[in-house]
Design an enzyme around this catalytic site. Structure first.
Site, PDB file in Angstrom:
ATOM      1  N   SER A  95     -10.315  -0.015   6.975  1.00 46.64           N
ATOM      2  CA  SER A  95      -9.673  -0.026   5.648  1.00 46.64           C
ATOM      3  C   SER A  95      -8.981  -1.305   5.226  1.00 46.64           C
ATOM      4  O   SER A  95      -8.547  -1.411   4.089  1.00 46.64           O
ATOM      5  CB  SER A  95      -8.656   1.098   5.556  1.00 46.64           C
ATOM      6  OG  SER A  95      -9.327   2.296   5.312  1.00 46.64           O
TER       7      SER A  95
ATOM      8  N   SER B 107      -9.909   2.158   2.691  1.00 50.16           N
ATOM      9  CA  SER B 107      -9.011   2.880   1.820  1.00 50.16           C
ATOM     10  C   SER B 107      -8.014   1.994   1.076  1.00 50.16           C
ATOM     11  O   SER B 107      -7.459   2.421   0.077  1.00 50.16           O
ATOM     12  CB  SER B 107      -8.233   3.909   2.652  1.00 50.16           C
ATOM     13  OG  SER B 107      -7.385   3.246   3.578  1.00 50.16           O
TER      14      SER B 107
ATOM     15  N   LYS C 130       0.860  -1.198   0.000  1.00 51.08           N
ATOM     16  CA  LYS C 130       0.000   0.000   0.000  1.00 51.08           C
ATOM     17  C   LYS C 130       0.889   1.239   0.000  1.00 51.08           C
ATOM     18  O   LYS C 130       1.926   1.260   0.683  1.00 51.08           O
ATOM     19  CB  LYS C 130      -0.893  -0.021   1.244  1.00 51.08           C
ATOM     20  CG  LYS C 130      -1.919   1.102   1.304  1.00 51.08           C
ATOM     21  CD  LYS C 130      -2.823   0.979   2.534  1.00 51.08           C
ATOM     22  CE  LYS C 130      -3.917   2.042   2.540  1.00 51.08           C
ATOM     23  NZ  LYS C 130      -4.830   1.951   3.699  1.00 51.08           N
TER      24      LYS C 130
HETATM   25  N1  GLN Z   1     -13.483   4.597   5.887  1.00 52.75           N
HETATM   26  C1  GLN Z   1     -12.924   5.117   7.094  1.00 52.75           C
HETATM   27  C2  GLN Z   1     -12.560   6.573   6.909  1.00 52.75           C
HETATM   28  O1  GLN Z   1     -12.791   7.073   5.883  1.00 52.75           O
HETATM   29  C3  GLN Z   1     -11.740   4.311   7.520  1.00 52.75           C
HETATM   30  C4  GLN Z   1     -10.523   4.534   6.707  1.00 52.75           C
HETATM   31  C5  GLN Z   1      -9.361   3.738   7.182  1.00 52.75           C
HETATM   32  O2  GLN Z   1      -9.520   2.755   7.904  1.00 52.75           O
HETATM   33  N2  GLN Z   1      -8.181   4.193   6.825  1.00 52.75           N
HETATM   34  O3  GLN Z   1     -12.046   7.194   7.779  1.00 52.75           O
END
Ligand code: GLN
Length: 509
Positions: A199, A175, A78
């Site tokens: 995420s 994400s 990532k």
């Molecule tokens: N979808 C969540 C957010 O937008 C979690 C994102 C994540 O875990 N990095 O904050």
């Protein structure tokens, strides 16, 4: 040798050891697959020369019967993980062509154990999002197509994915959308992810693969671009529970460079896979039966409980009464920490700079041009809830709620529950463009089952468990006691084997 990309990580590892093929062959098969799948937009940086060099070094070791736990295994990383000498952007324009002079601890450990880097994977900008649509590199396609989608139309949508959306194609979750798409499309044997509010688990569920967010403190955060430091954790994605167990063992461990990483031994997680779940008590929280949840999710959840019961576990109904406050509290705490973490992107220290008439104008121009709209929204919410007049009303209150959420879990575990079973997401993957352009809150609602786990610092795994009416993957989540990832691997493997062989994403890209 395209069939090499169909192997699980464990099969590839054993095949390499038995000298059935070389890491160079395995790596080349993946490099070819990555090139042929550029339309999915999962990789934002391909590093084939580096990969071949690492594979060659692994082959030398393997030939001598040496090498680490991941010797010769090709992985995707990532773009939130700093990779020395390779562009690391967190998929934000503000980091521009930033090339770190250091390597994150988690990736250092993967390379130490012999893994091979195929490249950097797309994600939501600074990991803020649930669909990978906030990336400065554009959306990522889910290798799964909804039941009635015509393959030719979907393929043509890929040509403009990075710039203009990609109608007809589904999101891979976020994400870590590049990671989930790449693993599901067989463009690597495993990938790293980060999980601040879901995420890893939500993208795993949307693409039919396994993802685990370990306990907060299990993996070092050093060298990972920070989003919300008290919630961020790294973890692996792979196509089987066993493969994630193998990866986590390499990724985890105490690191003096991260004061929140915990100095507890890292077990051999692979041994936990296949361990009996007899006698374990599994809690099913009544508060997760949210309004508007599709019947098929409810059915899958029930099925999962039945499978675990058949494997000898005991199912008990539990209550996590503060669940309803988790999402609003998360969307105060996470932006607050993000606004503070992102203050460092000032046009001086990293990446992009847009000049101005004086230094303040330079900061403003750089940040206005460098951040995308979701990141700006989070910074504004964060600075608002931390500002003098609102700090007590929002931030302090959200922190109190966080303590109550943690206490709910503490009580349940103290009462003898070993793990909690929930759906991972309230729906299957949705179409690109279907939520992003409307109401941001609608997107936030997708995190309803995952954010509590980060708020409480607990480990959570998502395991593919079935298919939706549109033939899309659905996942179940298991939440464990702090530092008891082993129980999650045992229970995850039980769900995996009960679910049987689920379909794989068919190649259309
Ligand atoms: N979808 C969540 C957010 O937008 C979690 C994102 C994540 O875990 N990095 O904050």
């Amino acid at each position: 040798m395209s069939e090499l990309t169909d192997l699980t990580l464990a099969e590839a590892r054993d095949g390499l050891k038995a000298k059935k093929f070389t890491s160079a062959e395995l790596t080349d098969a993946h490099i070819d697959a990555v090139e042929a799948a550029r339309g999915l937009n999962a990789y934002i940086l391909e590093t084939p020369e580096k990969a071949r060099e690492m594979a060659f070094a692994s082959d030398v070791k393997l030939a001598k019967g040496e090498g680490g736990a991941l010797e010769g295994i090709p992985l995707g990383i990532k773009d939130l993980f700093a990779t020395e000498g390779f562009r690391t952007t967190a998929c934000s324009r503000i980091l521009g062509d930033f090339i770190p002079t250091y390597e994150s601890t988690v990736t250092t450990q993967l390379w130490r154990d012999g893994a091979v880097m195929l490249g950097k994977l797309n994600n939501d900008e600074f990991a803020m999002g649930s669909s990978n649509e906030t990336s400065a590199y554009g959306a990522v396609a889910n290798p799964w197509l909804a039941g009635n989608t015509d393959k030719v139309t979907a393929k043509s949508a890929l040509s403009d994915l990075a710039t203009a959306g990609g109608a007809g194609v589904l999101v891979p979750g976020g994400s870590s959308g590049g990671s989930s798409s790449a693993v599901a499309a067989r463009l690597c044997l495993g990938a790293t992810g980060t999980d601040t509010g879901g995420s890893i688990r939500q993208p795993a569920a949307f693409t039919g693969i396994v993802g685990i967010k370990p306990t907060y403190g299990r993996c070092s955060r050093w060298g990972i671009v920070a989003f919300a430091s008290s919630l961020d954790q790294a973890g692996p994605f792979a196509r089987t529970v066993k493969d994630t167990a193998i990866l986590l063992r390499s990724m985890a461990g105490h690191d003096p460079k991260d004061s929140t990483s915990v100095n507890v031994p890292v077990p051999d997680y692979e041994v936990a896979v296949g361990r009996s779940v007899k006698g374990l008590r599994i809690g099913v929280p009544k508060e997760y039966r949210v309004e508007g949840m599709p019947a098929e999710i409810e059915k899958l959840w029930h099925q999962g409980a039945e499978w675990l019961k058949a494997a000898g576990a005991e199912i008990v109904e539990i209550s996590l009464p503060h669940t309803k406050y988790a999402l609003p509290a998360y969307y105060i705490v996470a932006p607050a920490e993000a606004s503070s973490n992102l203050a460092r992107y000032d046009g001086v220290r990293y990446g992009a700079r847009v000049p101005g008439k004086d230094i303040t104008a330079m900061y403003e121009n750089t940040r206005a041009a460098g951040f995308g709209s979701e990141v700006k929204r989070r910074i504004m919410i964060g600075t608002y809830v931390l500002s003098a007049g609102y700090y007590d009303a929002y931030y302090v209150r959200a922190q109190k709620v966080r303590t109550l959420i943690k206490r709910d879990f503490d009580n349940v575990f103290a009462a003898g529950v070993d793990a909690v079973l929930t759906p991972t997401t309230p729906s299957a993957a949705f179409a690109i463009g279907s939520k992003a352009s409307t109401d941001p809150v609608e997107m936030y609602l997708n995190d309803i089952f995952t954010v509590t786990v980060n708020m409480a610092g607990l480990p959570g795994i998502s395991v593919p468990a079935g298919m939706s009416s549109e033939n899309l993957p659905l996942g179940l989540q298991l939440i464990g006691r702090p530092f008891d990832e082993e129980t999650l691997f045992a229970l995850g493997a039980a769900i995996e084997s009960s679910a049987g062989s689920l379909p794989k994403a068919e190649k259309w890209w």
